[in-house]
Every structure is written in structure tokens, then in C-alpha cells.
Design an enzyme around this catalytic site. Structure first.
Site, PDB file in Angstrom:
ATOM      1  N   SER A 177      32.702 -56.058 -11.810  1.00 23.24           N
ATOM      2  CA  SER A 177      33.943 -56.602 -11.272  1.00 23.24           C
ATOM      3  C   SER A 177      33.855 -56.781  -9.761  1.00 23.24           C
ATOM      4  CB  SER A 177      35.103 -55.666 -11.606  1.00 23.24           C
ATOM      5  OG  SER A 177      36.256 -55.973 -10.858  1.00 23.24           O
ATOM      6  N   LYS A 214      33.045 -48.900 -11.816  1.00 23.08           N
ATOM      7  CA  LYS A 214      32.127 -50.037 -11.869  1.00 23.08           C
ATOM      8  C   LYS A 214      30.933 -49.824 -10.936  1.00 23.08           C
ATOM      9  CE  LYS A 214      34.205 -52.624 -14.896  1.00 23.08           C
ATOM     10  NZ  LYS A 214      33.598 -52.829 -16.226  1.00 23.08           N
ATOM     11  N   TYR A 218      39.189 -47.424 -10.880  1.00 19.35           N
ATOM     12  CA  TYR A 218      38.540 -48.473 -11.672  1.00 19.35           C
ATOM     13  C   TYR A 218      37.327 -49.026 -10.931  1.00 19.35           C
ATOM     14  CZ  TYR A 218      37.741 -53.209 -13.457  1.00 19.35           C
ATOM     15  OH  TYR A 218      37.165 -54.348 -13.929  1.00 19.35           O
TER      16      TYR A 218
END
Length: 337
Positions: A128, A156, A152
């Protein structure tokens, strides 16, 4: 050439996974779905059969179940894995980081173990643009510094680092890391699209649900950003283009045997208000909205330099913001929820 190779899609009934499933079938691959359906619905499988005209092989399970993964990989002679089974909400990760550490990190480790034990070491990973944090340069290149602003994004970055370590430990690993920007839109059939289990966390499905009357008003988080209209600017990419990028990445891994990390975006930024106005045209009605406080972890501007994807994968985004809004509205109007 795909030569009918079997590809495992973890989280394959989800938003990006389901569209990539169709693209893989059309490219001559044999995709298999593994999903625990925590953020998707089983009736997606039936809709994929309607789109492709073929039975869909699928398994209900979790990437933390190493023995199940190994069994699926060996039994179906899986040549590569595409990993879509990560949770993806910035705001939810801030509120519940342990949920993200468990699913995104422990789930990734389970997948690695199963692949290593099964000697299947070709992986396309859904990363991402959140790995760049609040970017210091726009457009963002793959060499831009990595930094996380929320759990989040942290997961990643950790997953990318784990992949890099695996490649150092065993040169048979071939990893394609795709750093998505903002996937939107739906399949032109209107049969599959973004269908969040709870309240939408992303702009387009929220906008679509307001337009169809499921939600009363669109909350726009912040109108005081240093952007032309004060709302956040993002690189929105049609999910159909994103699905094709996965096929291109897989073919490149098989052809070259070398791993890579690339941005997957259009290279153009649109503000929240740009999307609202375009969606109003697509659905033929006014969208009620209100400005509310910024969300924790959000940034002002984020869009890609997608040059490397073009040069390395021979891929570039083709569909416009108009296409994204029209296809999203078609999907929402069908109301499969």
C-alpha cells in the site's frame, strides 16, 4: 504465456482479489480462492462463475492455518500465490491495532511457512501507499522514504521487510510487491465490487451508499488541508486496472525470475470534492455531504509516480475517474448486499 498455471488467491473473494480472479482466468491462468469470509461474502463465488462461465475452486480457511495452506498448495500444484488477505482500514487499525497485527502479520507468517514448506516461492503481495506515510515529495516514487503513520501502514512495512529477508535467505523466492494507491470502481458487469461488511471506511463505497439511500449523508473528513479545495487528494485507480497490474506482475515474475517493488496508481491526484462531483454526474443526483474533523492518520496529498510499473511490467492505468464512478454506481445500483 500462462500455460494454465495454478495460482492461489488468499482473500480471493474480497474486493481486489475477486477482480484479479477474473483477470487471471481471462489471461489463461487457473486461480484458486482461499478466504475466511471475514470481510467478504460467499455469494461472490457464484457471481464469479457467472462472469467467467466456469466453476470457481474455493476453500474456506485462514492464512494462519499453515497445514491447510500446505495441503491446498501441494494438492493443486500451485505455482504462485497472490496475497490479498490483509485488513486495510486506517481508522480501524488505529482503534484496534492488535486485530491488524494478528491478521496482517501472523497471517503473513503463516503463509510464508506454508509456501516455504511446499517449495512454492513465487508471491505477489498487496502492499500500500501507506508505507510512505506523509510523503516528503509528490509524486511518490518507489525510492521515497518509508514511514508509517498508523498500525495498518506499519503492518505493510513489516511484511515488505519480511519478504526482503526471505529473498536474502533463499534466492528461490520471487516476490512482486505492489504498492496500491486508492482502488475504486467495480467490474463492468456490475456483478462484483467493493462490499464492506460494516460501515464503509473508504470514500467511493460510502459515497455510493449515500447515493442509493443506504446512508443519510457523506462525511468528508477535513476541508482545511493545503489542497486546492481543502479536501484530501488521492490517486484513485480503477480496480480493473489494478487487477491487470497483478496479472502483469505475475507474468514478469515468471519471465524474469527477479523480484521487484512498484507503485500501482494513475499518477494523478483527485480531491474528495472532485470525486463527489463526478459521482453526482454518474448517478444523476445530488449527494448530501458535510465536513467533519480530520481522521487520525490521514494525510493531505498522495499520488504516485507510476513510471516504473510501465517500464518494468509494461502496465499502465487506462480507465478514468468517470469510468470509476460509473462502474461504482452500476455495482451499487444492483444492490447485492
Amino acid at each position: 504465456m500462462s500455460d494454465g498455471q495454478s495460482i492461489l488467491l488468499t482473500g480471493g473473494s474480497g474486493y481486489v482479489g475477486s477482480h484479479t480472479y477474473v483477470a487471471l482466468v481471462q489471461a489463461g491462468f487457473k486461480p484458486y480462492i482461499l478466504d475466511n469470509f471475514s470481510n467478504s461474502k460467499k455469494n461472490v463465488v457464484e457471481r464469479l462463475e457467472r462472469i467467467t462461465g466456469l466453476p470457481v475452486p474455493w476453500h474456506e480457511g485462514d492464512t494462519r492455518d499453515v497445514s491447510l495452506l500446505q495441503e491446498i498448495i501441494v494438492k493443486n500444484d500451485i505455482a504462485a500465490v497472490m496475497h490479498f488477505a490483509g485488513f486495510k482500514s486506517v481508522s480501524e487499525s488505529v482503534a484496534n491495532p492488535l486485530k491488524y497485527f494478528d491478521n496482517n502479520l501472523a497471517g503473513m507468517i503463516g503463509l510464508f511457512k506454508a509456501m516455504e514448506n511446499s517449495a512454492c516461492r513465487t508471491l505477489v503481495f498487496s502492499s500500500s501507499a501507506t508505507v510512505y506515510g506523509d510523503p516528503i515529495e509528490i509524486p511518490i516514487t518507489e525510492k521515497s522514504p518509508k514511514n508509517f503513520l498508523n498500525p495498518y501502514g506499519y503492518t505493510k512495512i513489516v511484511c515488505e521487510e519480511m519478504l526482503a529477508s526471505l529473498s536474502v535467505s533463499n534466492t528461490q523466492w520471487r516476490n512482486g510487491v505492489l504498492r496500491y494507491f486508492n482502488p475504486v470502481g467495480a467490474h463492468p458487469s456490475g456483478l462484483i465490487g467493493e462490499d464492506p461488511s460494516g460501515p464503509p471506511n473508504n470514500l467511493m463505497p460510502y459515497l455510493a451508499q449515500v447515493a442509493v439511500g443506504k446512508l443519510p449523508i457523506l462525511n468528508i473528513y477535513g476541508n482545511d488541508y493545503p489542497t486546492p479545495d481543502g479536501t484530501g487528494v488521492r490517486d484513485y485507480i480503477h480496480v480493473q486496472d489494478l487487477a491487470e497490474a497483478h496479472v502483469a506482475a505475475l507474468k514478469t515474475l515468471f519471465k524474469t525470475g527477479s523480484g521487484f517493488t512498484v507503485n500501482i496508481g494513475t499518477g494523478r491526484g483527485y480531491s474528495v470534492m472532485d470525486v463527489v462531483y463526478e459521482f453526482e454526474i454518474a448517478c444523476g443526483k445530488s449527494i448530501p455531504y458535510q465536513f467533519v474533523e480530520r481522521r487520525s492518520g490521514d494525510i493531505a496529498v498522495c499520488y504516485a509516480d507510476a513510471t516504473l510499473a510501465k517500464n518494468l511490467l509494461n502496465w499502465n492505468a487506462k480507465l478514468s475517474l468517470t469510468d470509476m464512478c460509473i462502474d461504482s454506481w452500476r455495482w451499487q445500483s444492483n444492490d447485492f448486499s
